[in-house]
Design an enzyme around this catalytic site. Structure first.
Site, short mmCIF file in Angstrom:
data_model
loop_
_atom_site.label_atom_id
_atom_site.label_comp_id
_atom_site.label_asym_id
_atom_site.label_seq_id
_atom_site.Cartn_x
_atom_site.Cartn_y
_atom_site.Cartn_z
N CYS A 124 0.86 -1.18 0.00
CA CYS A 124 0.00 0.00 0.00
C CYS A 124 0.90 1.23 0.00
O CYS A 124 1.62 1.47 0.97
CB CYS A 124 -0.90 0.00 1.23
SG CYS A 124 -1.95 1.46 1.37
N CYS A 180 -5.24 5.92 -3.93
CA CYS A 180 -4.53 4.64 -3.91
C CYS A 180 -3.12 4.91 -4.42
O CYS A 180 -2.94 5.26 -5.59
CB CYS A 180 -5.24 3.60 -4.77
SG CYS A 180 -4.34 2.03 -4.87
#
Length: 264
Positions: free
Chosen positions: A79, A204
């Protein structure tokens, strides 16, 4: 630690609207196999609420280790915005100063952080392969991503369109993160449906990185490239070098902010 019965001190961070629960787990008190407890903590109605949860843990060869879980409670792939937030967290804990080398699920990462601790530039893994799926680009920037250029992105039903691609026969049960991008000339506008969250997120990090690289491939740009990206939660920048399909020196740059701390 039994995460259901004992108090948990946590920190809530956000990076361009991508929000995370962070826990200092250097003493290994948090039961990292309790996936149901992680899911409950990330629940926005009955828990703290977040796109994911991260444990900061000790590692003998790095400043720290990042252990990441998606909002569904399951261990996740890399991430990017979470990586930037955990660097800011490490600075707050006084584990690092202006630079760091830490370990994540996709390998070692280098990052640098502003003196104020609110701007982080995170080096991502090199990308040496990029594929096509019809009109879309498919690549892995620490997490697998599908990138599709579109128009009228501000009104697109990202949830329905992204969910359908994420669950189609091509990508199967493992799925893929789905990014829609609109080119405005001086910046790219990106919206992402994230697997594991199973919804659109405000940002993201691995996704905007994938979009920037795919855009360079699609437009034939080479050399050192700096790509401004707008997401629902703010603005990010991706800096990288592109030579003959090889992407190196990739940095995901943007804000990382402590929102609040608490005990649950």
């Amino acid at each position: 630690m039994n995460t259901e019965t004992q108090p948990l001190h946590f920190y809530k961070y956000q990076g361009a609207g991508n929000d995370f629960i962070l826990v200092d787990n250097r003493s290994l008190f948090f039961n990292s196999d309790d996936y149901e407890a992680v899911s409950k903590l990330c629940d926005r109605r009955f828990g703290i609420g977040a796109d994911g949860l991260m444990l900061l843990q000790s590692h003998p060869e790095f400043d720290f280790e990042m252990v990441y879980y998606n909002a569904d409670g399951m261990p996740g792939s890399m991430c990017g915005n979470g990586g930037r937030c955990i660097v800011a967290f490490a600075k707050q804990l006084r584990l690092i100063d202006r630079e760091t080398n830490f370990l994540a699920v996709d390998g070692p990462h280098y990052a640098k952080i502003s003196p104020e601790g609110n701007w982080v530039e995170l080096q991502m893994i090199n990308v040496n392969q990029i594929n096509r799926d019809g009109e879309a680009w498919v690549l892995d920037t620490g997490s697998p991503h599908y990138v599709l250029q579109t128009q009228g992105l501000d009104t697109l039903d990202v949830y329905s369109e992204g969910k359908a691609i994420r669950n189609n026969e091509t990508y199967g049960a493992k799925g893929i993160n789905v990014n829609f991008v609109e080119d405005f000339g001086d910046h790219l506008f990106v919206r992402t449906f994230e697997r594991g969250v199973e919804d659109e997120t405000y940002a993201c990090g691995t996704g905007v990185t994938a979009v920037a690289l795919a855009h360079a491939a699609a437009t034939g740009k080479h050399g050192h490239i700096s790509t401004p990206v707008k997401v629902l939660g703010g603005n990010l920048r991706i800096d990288f070098d592109h030579h003959h399909g090889q992407f190196t020196g990739i940095f995901l740059c943007g804000p990382a902010e402590l929102v609040f701390t608490g005990t649950r």
